[in-house]
Design an enzyme around this catalytic site. Structure first.
Site, short mmCIF file in Angstrom:
data_model
loop_
_atom_site.label_atom_id
_atom_site.label_comp_id
_atom_site.label_asym_id
_atom_site.label_seq_id
_atom_site.Cartn_x
_atom_site.Cartn_y
_atom_site.Cartn_z
N LYS A 35 7.06 8.45 -2.95
CA LYS A 35 6.76 8.02 -4.43
C LYS A 35 5.74 8.59 -4.84
O LYS A 35 5.64 8.83 -6.08
CB LYS A 35 6.73 7.12 -3.83
CG LYS A 35 8.29 6.06 -3.87
CD LYS A 35 8.66 4.71 -4.37
CE LYS A 35 7.36 4.13 -3.34
NZ LYS A 35 7.41 3.17 -2.02
N ARG A 69 10.11 -3.07 -7.61
CA ARG A 69 10.44 -3.54 -6.57
C ARG A 69 11.18 -4.13 -6.08
O ARG A 69 12.24 -4.84 -5.78
CB ARG A 69 9.53 -3.83 -6.01
CG ARG A 69 8.50 -2.58 -5.40
CD ARG A 69 7.00 -3.48 -4.61
NE ARG A 69 6.40 -2.96 -3.44
CZ ARG A 69 5.90 -1.98 -3.42
NH1 ARG A 69 5.63 -0.68 -4.74
NH2 ARG A 69 5.19 -0.77 -2.38
N ARG A 114 -0.40 7.49 8.63
CA ARG A 114 -1.06 7.21 7.39
C ARG A 114 -2.75 6.41 8.19
O ARG A 114 -3.89 6.85 6.90
CB ARG A 114 -0.20 7.00 6.65
CG ARG A 114 -1.11 6.88 5.43
CD ARG A 114 0.07 6.61 4.21
NE ARG A 114 -0.09 5.62 3.96
CZ ARG A 114 1.36 4.96 2.79
NH1 ARG A 114 1.51 6.31 1.92
NH2 ARG A 114 1.91 3.55 2.95
N ARG A 147 -5.79 2.19 6.44
CA ARG A 147 -5.00 1.00 5.24
C ARG A 147 -4.27 0.12 6.24
O ARG A 147 -3.88 0.06 7.65
CB ARG A 147 -4.09 1.88 4.69
CG ARG A 147 -4.48 2.45 3.21
CD ARG A 147 -2.81 2.88 2.91
NE ARG A 147 -2.07 1.88 2.43
CZ ARG A 147 -1.39 1.96 1.43
NH1 ARG A 147 -1.07 2.72 0.46
NH2 ARG A 147 -0.13 0.60 1.17
N ARG A 207 6.47 -4.88 5.64
CA ARG A 207 6.64 -4.06 4.66
C ARG A 207 8.48 -3.50 3.99
O ARG A 207 9.11 -3.13 2.89
CB ARG A 207 5.96 -2.91 4.03
CG ARG A 207 5.20 -3.30 3.85
CD ARG A 207 2.86 -2.66 3.82
NE ARG A 207 3.38 -1.34 2.28
CZ ARG A 207 2.94 -0.21 2.82
NH1 ARG A 207 2.26 0.33 4.26
NH2 ARG A 207 2.34 0.57 1.72
P1 ADP Z 1 1.24 2.94 -2.20
O1 ADP Z 1 1.72 3.31 -3.80
O2 ADP Z 1 -0.42 2.84 -2.04
O3 ADP Z 1 1.79 3.38 -1.61
P2 ADP Z 1 2.63 0.48 -2.33
O4 ADP Z 1 3.70 1.08 -3.07
O5 ADP Z 1 3.59 0.25 -1.08
O6 ADP Z 1 1.20 1.52 -2.08
O7 ADP Z 1 1.92 -0.42 -2.89
C1 ADP Z 1 1.27 -1.85 -1.48
C2 ADP Z 1 1.21 -3.25 -2.05
O8 ADP Z 1 0.73 -3.13 -3.81
C3 ADP Z 1 2.85 -3.87 -1.86
O9 ADP Z 1 2.77 -3.77 -0.41
C4 ADP Z 1 2.63 -5.34 -2.84
O10 ADP Z 1 1.71 -6.49 -1.77
C5 ADP Z 1 1.70 -4.56 -4.00
N1 ADP Z 1 2.83 -3.88 -5.44
C6 ADP Z 1 2.35 -2.89 -5.99
N2 ADP Z 1 3.69 -2.69 -6.41
C7 ADP Z 1 3.98 -3.90 -6.76
C8 ADP Z 1 5.19 -3.86 -7.74
N3 ADP Z 1 6.06 -3.72 -8.05
N4 ADP Z 1 5.50 -5.56 -7.23
C9 ADP Z 1 4.46 -6.39 -6.73
N5 ADP Z 1 3.73 -5.79 -5.53
C10 ADP Z 1 3.74 -5.30 -6.15
#
Ligand code: ADP
Length: 198
Positions: free
Chosen positions: A13, A88, A127, A133, A144
């Protein structure tokens, strides 16, 4: 054009959100980047959010919705945006829909990046090694993915009902997947500039 990138952790994404935003000429807005930017400025709340992120759980809807909507209200996002990592869950999606409806607009497309679990686990494991990370170790990855299944997967049906869901095969080279996404977006709302000037 207003686009949401949907998909499990490791589906690409972030990479494709940035590429699509570049192609459309709109800002790429990543929920986790917004969180990380704000963590430093916050004290107790920031500490909580940091622990939540490290554990692979979702940060509070109130915090998340406020952060994202504040960002969407900035002038550069007025013509459009590519959102990645938000919404999410259904509560976040409903808050986004309401906010857009108040402004007389709606999402043009929700791109669902479909990647098999084996490929996801492989990518996330790599990763972990390359970036170190905190939320990419094996137990947290599994958590996750479980959070994605229970909280985020219901959004697939939610957006399919709205007629905005675009399913894209996320397995393949970055270039191949990017092409598929842009092709899927051509049928949605205003076409991306590249299709107007091939
Ligand atoms: P990256 O974009 O770095 O791959 P993620 O999108 O998986 O990371 O987001 C990392 C963490 O940030 C999630 O596991 C969560 O804890 C928090 N997070 C990100 N977006 C949201 C959201 N829309 N709602 C709640 N928590 C979020």
């Amino acid at each position: 054009m207003r686009v949401v990138m949907l998909g499990p952790p490791g589906s690409g994404k972030g990479t494709h959100g940035a590429l699509v935003a570049g192609a459309l000429g709109v800002p790429h807005i990543s929920s986790s980047d917004l969180l990380r930017q704000h963590l430093q400025g916050w004290t107790a709340a920031g500490h909580d959010a940091q622990n939540t992120m490290a554990a692979g759980d979702l940060v509070d809807d109130d915090v998340m919705v406020r952060l994202v909507l504040e960002r969407l209200a900035e002038a550069d996002a007025e013509p459009g945006f590519v959102l990645d990592g938000f919404p999410r869950n259904v509560a976040q999606a409903a808050a986004l829909d309401d906010w857009l409806a108040e402004r007389g607009c709606s999402l043009d497309a929700v791109v669902l990046l479909e990647v098999s679990r084996d490929v996801l686990l492989q990518r996330l494991g790599e990763r972990n090694v390359s970036e170190g990370r905190a939320d990419d170790d094996a137990p947290t990855i599994a958590h996750r993915l479980a959070v994605y299944e229970t909280q985020t997967v219901p959004l697939i049906e939610y957006y399919a009902r709205q007629g905005v869901l675009r399913r894209v095969d996320g397995d393949g080279s970055v270039r191949a997947v990017a092409e598929r996404i842009l092709a899927a977006l051509r049928g949605s709302g205003r076409p991306p500039p590249s299709s107007e000037h091939p």
